[in-house]
Design a protein around this motif. Structure first.
Motif, PDB file in Angstrom:
ATOM      1  N   ALA A   1      20.036  -2.816  36.392  1.00  0.00           N
ATOM      2  CA  ALA A   1      21.132  -1.993  36.328  1.00  0.00           C
ATOM      3  C   ALA A   1      22.308  -3.072  36.343  1.00  0.00           C
ATOM      4  N   GLY A   2      21.786  -4.444  35.040  1.00  0.00           N
ATOM      5  CA  GLY A   2      22.855  -4.955  34.656  1.00  0.00           C
ATOM      6  C   GLY A   2      23.759  -5.429  35.587  1.00  0.00           C
ATOM      7  N   LEU A   3      23.035  -5.783  36.675  1.00  0.00           N
ATOM      8  CA  LEU A   3      24.499  -6.845  37.902  1.00  0.00           C
ATOM      9  C   LEU A   3      22.833  -8.033  38.436  1.00  0.00           C
ATOM     10  N   VAL A   4      23.996  -8.621  38.785  1.00  0.00           N
ATOM     11  CA  VAL A   4      23.505  -9.291  40.073  1.00  0.00           C
ATOM     12  C   VAL A   4      24.322  -9.872  41.460  1.00  0.00           C
TER      13      VAL A   4
ATOM     14  N   SER B   1      30.093  -4.282  33.909  1.00  0.00           N
ATOM     15  CA  SER B   1      28.261  -3.373  34.121  1.00  0.00           C
ATOM     16  C   SER B   1      28.570  -2.080  35.585  1.00  0.00           C
ATOM     17  N   VAL B   2      29.022  -2.175  36.055  1.00  0.00           N
ATOM     18  CA  VAL B   2      29.221  -1.679  37.832  1.00  0.00           C
ATOM     19  C   VAL B   2      29.652  -0.396  37.318  1.00  0.00           C
ATOM     20  N   ALA B   3      31.133  -0.575  36.888  1.00  0.00           N
ATOM     21  CA  ALA B   3      31.723   0.499  36.151  1.00  0.00           C
ATOM     22  C   ALA B   3      31.440   1.170  34.767  1.00  0.00           C
ATOM     23  N   ALA B   4      31.156   0.842  34.254  1.00  0.00           N
ATOM     24  CA  ALA B   4      30.474   0.815  33.206  1.00  0.00           C
ATOM     25  C   ALA B   4      29.335   2.611  33.205  1.00  0.00           C
ATOM     26  N   LYS B   5      28.411   1.781  33.905  1.00  0.00           N
ATOM     27  CA  LYS B   5      27.423   2.071  34.504  1.00  0.00           C
ATOM     28  C   LYS B   5      27.331   3.816  35.033  1.00  0.00           C
ATOM     29  N   GLY B   6      28.585   3.729  36.056  1.00  0.00           N
ATOM     30  CA  GLY B   6      29.255   5.283  36.945  1.00  0.00           C
ATOM     31  C   GLY B   6      29.446   6.452  35.799  1.00  0.00           C
ATOM     32  N   TYR B   7      30.580   5.456  35.056  1.00  0.00           N
ATOM     33  CA  TYR B   7      30.974   6.458  33.949  1.00  0.00           C
ATOM     34  C   TYR B   7      30.556   6.899  33.313  1.00  0.00           C
ATOM     35  N   VAL B   8      29.334   6.319  32.687  1.00  0.00           N
ATOM     36  CA  VAL B   8      27.936   6.507  31.512  1.00  0.00           C
ATOM     37  C   VAL B   8      27.931   7.798  32.177  1.00  0.00           C
ATOM     38  N   ASP B   9      27.031   7.457  33.296  1.00  0.00           N
ATOM     39  CA  ASP B   9      25.949   8.089  34.486  1.00  0.00           C
ATOM     40  C   ASP B   9      26.538   9.923  34.974  1.00  0.00           C
TER      41      ASP B   9
ATOM     42  N   LYS C   1      20.737   1.581  46.105  1.00  0.00           N
ATOM     43  CA  LYS C   1      20.529   3.029  46.365  1.00  0.00           C
ATOM     44  C   LYS C   1      21.845   3.338  45.258  1.00  0.00           C
ATOM     45  N   TRP C   2      22.489   2.242  44.925  1.00  0.00           N
ATOM     46  CA  TRP C   2      23.645   2.495  43.800  1.00  0.00           C
ATOM     47  C   TRP C   2      23.857   2.524  43.086  1.00  0.00           C
ATOM     48  N   PHE C   3      23.023   1.304  42.143  1.00  0.00           N
ATOM     49  CA  PHE C   3      22.702   1.425  40.878  1.00  0.00           C
ATOM     50  C   PHE C   3      21.279   1.747  40.379  1.00  0.00           C
ATOM     51  N   LEU C   4      20.040   2.045  41.013  1.00  0.00           N
ATOM     52  CA  LEU C   4      19.209   2.404  40.354  1.00  0.00           C
ATOM     53  C   LEU C   4      18.866   4.171  41.520  1.00  0.00           C
ATOM     54  N   ASP C   5      19.550   4.497  42.688  1.00  0.00           N
ATOM     55  CA  ASP C   5      18.701   6.084  42.892  1.00  0.00           C
ATOM     56  C   ASP C   5      20.038   6.841  42.926  1.00  0.00           C
TER      57      ASP C   5
END
Length: 265
Positions: free
Chosen positions: A9-12, A197-205, A256-260
């Motif tokens: 997820a790029g997140l801890v 990384s949180v927002a980046a993943k969301g927007y890229v996805d 739930k939010w970063f993988l699924d």
């Protein structure tokens, strides 16, 4: 297993306190109403579901669980980032949550909870960007523009880690909301947005290939909820965060939010 998730997820989720079970010892706030303000601009932390119109995300799930365990009712309100810290400082709201980086200068105005998440900043660009692929090559691109919100971690990272240390650098274009920076990027008005990384993943996805991340991480940030100075909510919320870490609830939210979860599906 948790470390594997955070790599993916790029997140801890910040496990910075001892894993002690607090379930039986959490305070009871007696059903009081707590007003929580957010921006709804950082998927998958907090955003409006495009299908249902509902406010959803990692932070909503976490705050709702905290409210359940501490026995308080949450009233959610929305405000833009540029007004949020001052508004919480002025006690217009009881709690602020919008992926807020814990910083010493902000502690002069508000109190922070213990960290509930750790994230790193990345370079968000258009999917067809080929002129640069890291901070150094972007800095060398003399006409490359960065969109940022003033006073935020991405703004200061742009100034001091990518550009020349000049906070008035004309290559930085200022916007009131994070969503507006991404819109400017997609429209071609700017070339780069820095975000965790949180927002980046969301927007890229959610972009269908129109956005991507380039380069490596540019810094580490701990996120916390904010409160008016001296708030009596800080200690109970910290106890609840510790309990959520200890019993695996934060692990489950990360999955739930970063993988699924798939944005836009």
């Amino acid at each position: 297993m948790f470390s594997r998730r955070t790599v993916l997820a790029g997140l801890v989720a910040a496990a910075l306190t001892p894993a002690v079970s607090f379930a039986a010892d959490l305070p009871d706030l007696g059903g009081k109403t707590v007003v929580v303000v957010t921006e709804n601009a950082y998927p998958p932390l907090q955003f409006v579901d495009p299908k249902s119109g509902e406010q959803i995300g990692w932070e909503y799930d976490a705050m709702n669980e905290i409210a359940k365990r501490l026995n308080f009712k949450v009233e959610y309100q929305n405000a833009s980032w540029d007004t949020m810290i001052q508004a919480v400082s002025d006690s217009q709201y009881n709690v602020g949550m919008t992926g807020i980086t814990i910083k010493d200068d902000r502690k002069e105005k508000v109190d922070f909870s213990d960290p509930y998440m750790r994230s790193q900043q990345f370079m968000l660009v258009r999917g067809d960007e080929a002129r640069f692929n890291d901070a150094k090559s972007f800095a060398a691109l003399s006409d490359g523009l960065i969109a940022a919100q003033p006073g935020t971690s991405p703004f200061y990272t742009a100034v001091y880690e990518i550009l020349d240390g000049n906070e008035q650098n004309p290559r930085i274009k200022l916007f009131e909301t994070f969503g507006a920076t991404v819109q400017a990027l997609q429209a071609g008005d700017v070339d780069l947005v820095l975000t965790d990384s949180v927002a980046a993943k969301g927007y890229v996805d959610a972009s269908g290939g129109k956005l991507k991340v380039v380069g490596g991480p540019l810094g580490t940030e701990d996120f916390g909820f904010i409160f008016p100075k001296g708030s009596d909510l800080v200690a109970p919320v910290n106890a609840a965060i510790a309990a959520l870490k200890a019993d695996g609830t934060l692990d489950a939210l990360n999955k739930k939010w970063f993988l699924d979860y798939k944005m836009g599906q």
